[in-house]
Design an enzyme around this catalytic site. Structure first.
Site: not given
Ligand code: GLN
Length: 185
Positions: A48, A78, A105, A132-133, A168, A170
């Site tokens: 995050e 990310c 984002r 992921i997001r 990702h 990893e």
């Molecule tokens: N949505 C997250 C952000 O804005 C990032 C998500 C992630 O690292 N998988 O920080």
């Protein structure tokens, strides 16, 4: 052997450490400027970005990382890419500003925020990528290279000595992203 540091305040730093080892490199967790000084490159993991930004300030790591990046390679995946970017939107957020990209984002929206996709690589072939997001990279600075795209948007880029992925690597067995970063150290 060169050492890749993995910023270890929050997010999936453990997975990056293992991925570096799978790719044949050596990795250490980084929480202090003294640990950073032992590294030849730094990875900022996914997680995050808002939380990590606060941790960087609290721990006094903002400036040490900016100075580090002026000399050595950094790679953000990310949230890490969001932290390194020159510009962050949706919503706007401060960043380290060391990697010349502009990111939006959570750009894929809430309904379809996480997915696994086969992404075409610039060098040929595909790679399995976990999103992921994820943010979308909206601009890549001059002289930057796009190494992979998804739906027409860059998802793996290199600008100067630095690198970013919005996915990702990893979390999959494919070592190519981490291997490329190790080659830069
Ligand atoms: N949505 C997250 C952000 O804005 C990032 C998500 C992630 O690292 N998988 O920080």
């Amino acid at each position: 052997m060169k050492t890749a540091g993995v910023l270890a305040f929050q997010g999936d730093f453990e997975a990056h450490r293992k991925a570096i080892e799978r790719a044949g490199g050596q990795a250490i967790e980084v929480r202090t400027a003294a640990e950073l000084a032992q590294c030849d490159g730094l990875i900022i993991p996914g997680g995050e970005s808002t939380t990590m930004l606060k941790m960087l300030e609290l721990e006094g790591m903002t400036e040490p990382i900016q100075k580090f990046a002026a000399q050595k390679p950094v790679y953000g995946s990310c949230a890490g890419a969001i932290l390194l970017a020159r510009q962050v939107t949706h919503p706007p957020q401060p960043s380290l500003g060391v990697l010349d990209i502009a990111v939006e984002r959570n750009a894929y929206g809430r309904q379809i925020d996480s997915r696994i996709a086969q992404i075409p690589m610039a060098e040929g072939g595909d790679m399995e990528a976990v999103f992921i997001r994820a943010p979308i990279i909206r601009e890549v600075g001059e002289g930057g290279h796009v190494l992979a795209v998804y739906n027409g948007d860059p998802v793996w880029v290199e600008v100067g000595r630095h690198m970013a992925t919005t996915f990702h690597p990893e979390l999959t067995a494919d070592p190519r992203v981490h291997r490329r970063f190790l080659d830069k150290l």
